[in-house]
Motif scaffolding. Structure first.
Motif, PDB file in Angstrom:
ATOM      1  N   LEU A 161      89.745  43.062   6.402  1.00  0.00           N
ATOM      2  CA  LEU A 161      90.173  44.336   6.591  1.00  0.00           C
ATOM      3  C   LEU A 161      89.804  45.054   5.194  1.00  0.00           C
ATOM      4  O   LEU A 161      89.168  46.234   5.059  1.00  0.00           O
ATOM      5  N   VAL A 162      90.295  44.420   4.193  1.00  0.00           N
ATOM      6  CA  VAL A 162      89.948  45.062   2.850  1.00  0.00           C
ATOM      7  C   VAL A 162      88.374  44.853   2.526  1.00  0.00           C
ATOM      8  O   VAL A 162      87.913  46.062   1.874  1.00  0.00           O
ATOM      9  N   GLU A 163      87.932  43.843   3.054  1.00  0.00           N
ATOM     10  CA  GLU A 163      86.300  44.000   2.546  1.00  0.00           C
ATOM     11  C   GLU A 163      85.370  44.990   3.232  1.00  0.00           C
ATOM     12  O   GLU A 163      84.439  45.432   2.715  1.00  0.00           O
ATOM     13  N   SER A 164      86.070  45.483   4.312  1.00  0.00           N
ATOM     14  CA  SER A 164      85.522  46.470   5.264  1.00  0.00           C
ATOM     15  C   SER A 164      85.543  47.831   4.499  1.00  0.00           C
ATOM     16  O   SER A 164      84.777  48.779   4.546  1.00  0.00           O
ATOM     17  N   VAL A 165      86.686  47.869   3.727  1.00  0.00           N
ATOM     18  CA  VAL A 165      87.008  49.234   2.738  1.00  0.00           C
ATOM     19  C   VAL A 165      86.107  49.054   1.676  1.00  0.00           C
ATOM     20  O   VAL A 165      85.542  50.092   1.475  1.00  0.00           O
ATOM     21  N   GLN A 166      85.822  47.979   0.970  1.00  0.00           N
ATOM     22  CA  GLN A 166      85.037  47.874  -0.062  1.00  0.00           C
ATOM     23  C   GLN A 166      83.623  48.191   0.181  1.00  0.00           C
ATOM     24  O   GLN A 166      82.791  48.619  -0.399  1.00  0.00           O
ATOM     25  N   ALA A 167      83.310  47.805   1.604  1.00  0.00           N
ATOM     26  CA  ALA A 167      81.954  48.080   1.940  1.00  0.00           C
ATOM     27  C   ALA A 167      81.741  49.318   2.492  1.00  0.00           C
ATOM     28  O   ALA A 167      80.329  49.921   2.622  1.00  0.00           O
ATOM     29  N   ASP A 168      82.699  50.335   2.457  1.00  0.00           N
ATOM     30  CA  ASP A 168      82.501  51.739   3.037  1.00  0.00           C
ATOM     31  C   ASP A 168      82.022  52.600   1.954  1.00  0.00           C
ATOM     32  O   ASP A 168      82.663  52.940   0.859  1.00  0.00           O
ATOM     33  N   ALA A 169      80.704  53.030   1.990  1.00  0.00           N
ATOM     34  CA  ALA A 169      80.246  53.783   0.913  1.00  0.00           C
ATOM     35  C   ALA A 169      80.620  55.188   0.825  1.00  0.00           C
ATOM     36  O   ALA A 169      80.825  55.772  -0.350  1.00  0.00           O
ATOM     37  N   LYS A 170      81.385  55.688   1.737  1.00  0.00           N
ATOM     38  CA  LYS A 170      81.870  56.888   1.838  1.00  0.00           C
ATOM     39  C   LYS A 170      83.112  57.017   1.137  1.00  0.00           C
ATOM     40  O   LYS A 170      83.721  58.237   0.753  1.00  0.00           O
ATOM     41  N   LEU A 171      83.785  55.875   0.972  1.00  0.00           N
ATOM     42  CA  LEU A 171      85.131  55.952   0.172  1.00  0.00           C
ATOM     43  C   LEU A 171      85.048  56.247  -1.164  1.00  0.00           C
ATOM     44  O   LEU A 171      83.761  55.595  -1.834  1.00  0.00           O
ATOM     45  N   ASP A 172      85.820  56.606  -1.830  1.00  0.00           N
ATOM     46  CA  ASP A 172      85.987  56.766  -3.349  1.00  0.00           C
ATOM     47  C   ASP A 172      86.205  55.485  -4.051  1.00  0.00           C
ATOM     48  O   ASP A 172      87.068  54.543  -3.742  1.00  0.00           O
ATOM     49  N   ASN A 173      85.694  55.187  -5.146  1.00  0.00           N
ATOM     50  CA  ASN A 173      85.559  54.011  -5.796  1.00  0.00           C
ATOM     51  C   ASN A 173      87.007  53.569  -6.410  1.00  0.00           C
ATOM     52  O   ASN A 173      87.470  52.564  -6.511  1.00  0.00           O
ATOM     53  N   ASP A 174      87.711  54.691  -6.777  1.00  0.00           N
ATOM     54  CA  ASP A 174      89.078  54.671  -7.299  1.00  0.00           C
ATOM     55  C   ASP A 174      89.961  54.091  -6.203  1.00  0.00           C
ATOM     56  O   ASP A 174      91.037  53.248  -6.535  1.00  0.00           O
ATOM     57  N   VAL A 175      89.776  54.670  -5.010  1.00  0.00           N
ATOM     58  CA  VAL A 175      90.785  54.252  -3.724  1.00  0.00           C
ATOM     59  C   VAL A 175      90.298  52.599  -3.495  1.00  0.00           C
ATOM     60  O   VAL A 175      91.381  51.921  -3.401  1.00  0.00           O
ATOM     61  N   LYS A 176      89.240  52.305  -3.508  1.00  0.00           N
ATOM     62  CA  LYS A 176      88.847  50.811  -3.369  1.00  0.00           C
ATOM     63  C   LYS A 176      89.554  50.114  -4.560  1.00  0.00           C
ATOM     64  O   LYS A 176      89.952  48.787  -3.978  1.00  0.00           O
ATOM     65  N   ALA A 177      89.384  50.476  -5.552  1.00  0.00           N
ATOM     66  CA  ALA A 177      89.868  49.701  -6.644  1.00  0.00           C
ATOM     67  C   ALA A 177      91.297  49.402  -6.648  1.00  0.00           C
ATOM     68  O   ALA A 177      91.992  48.350  -6.958  1.00  0.00           O
ATOM     69  N   GLU A 178      92.051  50.638  -6.091  1.00  0.00           N
ATOM     70  CA  GLU A 178      93.420  50.425  -6.126  1.00  0.00           C
ATOM     71  C   GLU A 178      93.947  49.448  -5.092  1.00  0.00           C
ATOM     72  O   GLU A 178      94.881  48.646  -5.016  1.00  0.00           O
ATOM     73  N   LEU A 179      93.165  49.645  -4.072  1.00  0.00           N
ATOM     74  CA  LEU A 179      93.577  48.898  -2.895  1.00  0.00           C
ATOM     75  C   LEU A 179      93.189  47.302  -3.210  1.00  0.00           C
ATOM     76  O   LEU A 179      94.115  46.394  -2.697  1.00  0.00           O
ATOM     77  N   ARG A 180      92.056  47.171  -3.690  1.00  0.00           N
ATOM     78  CA  ARG A 180      91.679  45.646  -4.011  1.00  0.00           C
ATOM     79  C   ARG A 180      93.073  45.273  -4.952  1.00  0.00           C
ATOM     80  O   ARG A 180      93.268  43.911  -4.954  1.00  0.00           O
ATOM     81  N   LYS A 181      93.225  45.942  -6.004  1.00  0.00           N
ATOM     82  CA  LYS A 181      94.269  45.787  -7.145  1.00  0.00           C
ATOM     83  C   LYS A 181      95.800  45.042  -6.225  1.00  0.00           C
ATOM     84  O   LYS A 181      96.121  43.941  -6.671  1.00  0.00           O
ATOM     85  N   PHE A 182      96.033  45.993  -5.403  1.00  0.00           N
ATOM     86  CA  PHE A 182      97.155  45.877  -4.729  1.00  0.00           C
ATOM     87  C   PHE A 182      97.115  44.622  -3.745  1.00  0.00           C
ATOM     88  O   PHE A 182      98.006  43.753  -3.624  1.00  0.00           O
ATOM     89  N   PHE A 183      96.059  44.502  -3.151  1.00  0.00           N
ATOM     90  CA  PHE A 183      95.844  43.402  -1.992  1.00  0.00           C
ATOM     91  C   PHE A 183      95.921  42.076  -3.005  1.00  0.00           C
ATOM     92  O   PHE A 183      96.426  40.967  -2.536  1.00  0.00           O
ATOM     93  N   ASP A 184      95.222  41.774  -4.085  1.00  0.00           N
ATOM     94  CA  ASP A 184      94.954  40.441  -4.596  1.00  0.00           C
ATOM     95  C   ASP A 184      96.277  40.223  -5.314  1.00  0.00           C
ATOM     96  O   ASP A 184      96.590  38.910  -5.342  1.00  0.00           O
ATOM     97  N   ALA A 185      96.863  41.306  -5.933  1.00  0.00           N
ATOM     98  CA  ALA A 185      98.305  40.839  -6.700  1.00  0.00           C
ATOM     99  C   ALA A 185      99.540  40.685  -5.621  1.00  0.00           C
ATOM    100  O   ALA A 185     100.278  39.866  -5.949  1.00  0.00           O
ATOM    101  N   GLU A 186      99.457  41.503  -4.631  1.00  0.00           N
ATOM    102  CA  GLU A 186     100.737  41.242  -3.804  1.00  0.00           C
ATOM    103  C   GLU A 186     100.518  40.784  -2.462  1.00  0.00           C
ATOM    104  O   GLU A 186     101.317  39.674  -1.807  1.00  0.00           O
ATOM    105  N   VAL A 187      99.367  41.216  -1.727  1.00  0.00           N
ATOM    106  CA  VAL A 187      99.383  41.104  -0.243  1.00  0.00           C
ATOM    107  C   VAL A 187      98.701  39.506  -0.017  1.00  0.00           C
ATOM    108  O   VAL A 187      99.363  38.762   0.726  1.00  0.00           O
ATOM    109  N   ARG A 188      97.653  39.359  -0.623  1.00  0.00           N
ATOM    110  CA  ARG A 188      96.993  37.922  -0.307  1.00  0.00           C
ATOM    111  C   ARG A 188      97.808  36.800  -0.500  1.00  0.00           C
ATOM    112  O   ARG A 188      97.925  35.750   0.209  1.00  0.00           O
ATOM    113  N   PRO A 189      98.531  36.806  -1.726  1.00  0.00           N
ATOM    114  CA  PRO A 189      99.234  35.621  -2.054  1.00  0.00           C
ATOM    115  C   PRO A 189     100.677  35.507  -0.914  1.00  0.00           C
ATOM    116  O   PRO A 189     101.017  34.488  -0.724  1.00  0.00           O
ATOM    117  N   PHE A 190     101.013  36.682  -0.543  1.00  0.00           N
ATOM    118  CA  PHE A 190     102.018  36.667   0.436  1.00  0.00           C
ATOM    119  C   PHE A 190     101.700  35.817   1.759  1.00  0.00           C
ATOM    120  O   PHE A 190     102.925  35.451   2.565  1.00  0.00           O
TER     121      PHE A 190
END
Length: 278
Positions: A161-190
């Motif tokens: 799911l997160v990789e699909s967001v990262q691969a979407d060229a239409k999305l803002d890079n800041d949005v991608k970075a914020e989502l990746r940061k939250f996912f790696d820090a909180e969601v994936r370890p969970f």
């Protein structure tokens, strides 16, 4: 094992044997000058019967090793016998002792016997209400052995799911970075196989606040469906974690009860041998 209507006969037989043993003991106690002791003929018979009942209860753990021995009875029958005859053994041993603690060795035996009975009753009580708690608190209960696999599957789905967001060229890079940061820090370890109860996402209110803050980030509305799915995955992992915790409570008492039972049988045999020869 749940205590239901199938235990009525076991309860009636156990109560009848307990009453008969008590009446007979009191009769012989009054008829014996100085009262009964563990070394008297009556006391010895109470000790033999009590030990036999404890051995029967202890054989339950060996039953699973010989599943082909159908002629010894079903596991359910042995479980019921383990409960009721195990409790009855305590009464016979009490009468065998003549209500005396005895020497240091006998006192150790008493402590182990009481702890064995107490842990058994505790485990039985847990089995009466914890399954109901699982049913009421966990919407989608899963087989306990499958929980690590389910966690791995959810982690893979969340990664995709997160990789699909990262691969979407239409999305803002800041949005991608914020989502990746939250996912790696909180969601994936969970989603780790070993549930971390101290994790922020393990608490429903804190998890809701965290996802609400993430949705408030400018531009994050573009991935609101992805966030909803991530939140759903976290909710499912939380329920699996709660199931793990309750399941561990349901069976952890065996780690104390079974070793105590083995020690009790071994020391009980030693007590019998010492009493006969010394």
């Amino acid at each position: 094992m749940l205590i239901d209507s199938t235990h009525k006969r076991w309860f009636a037989v156990t109560a009848g044997l307990a009453a008969g043993a008590t009446v007979f003991y009191l009769w012989r106690y009054r008829a014996t000058p100085g009262g009964l002791t563990g070394g008297s003929l009556v006391g010895l018979w109470y000790g033999i019967i009590g030990s036999g009942l404890m051995i029967y209860a202890g054989l339950l753990s060996l039953l699973r090793r010989v599943p082909s021995w159908w002629w010894i009875g079903s596991r359910k029958v042995w479980l019921r016998g383990h409960i009721w005859l195990g409790l009855l053994s305590g009464l016979f041993i009490l009468y065998h002792s003549g209500f005396h603690w005895g020497g240091p060795f006998e006192m150790v035996l008493w402590v182990i016997l009481l702890l064995t009975l107490a842990t058994g009753v505790f485990g039985l009580l847990l089995q009466q209400f914890l399954p109901r708690v699982l049913t009421t608190r966990i919407a989608s209960e899963a087989p306990f052995e499958q929980i690590p696999h389910l966690c791995a599957v959810m982690r893979q789905q969340a990664d995709a799911l997160v990789e699909s967001v990262q691969a979407d060229a239409k999305l803002d890079n800041d949005v991608k970075a914020e989502l990746r940061k939250f996912f790696d820090a909180e969601v994936r370890p969970f989603f780790a196989p070993a549930y971390i109860r101290a994790a922020a996402l393990a608490h429903p209110l804190r998890a809701e606040v965290m996802f609400t803050r993430l949705r408030a980030v400018p531009g994050m509305s573009a991935v609101k469906e992805h966030l909803s799915r991530l939140e759903t995955y976290c909710d499912e992992r939380r329920q699996l974690g709660e199931q793990e915790r309750l399941h561990q409570w349901l069976h952890a008492w065996l780690l104390v009860h079974v070793p105590l039972s083995v020690v009790l049988l071994v020391l009980g045999l030693a007590h019998a041998v010492v009493s006969l020869y010394y």
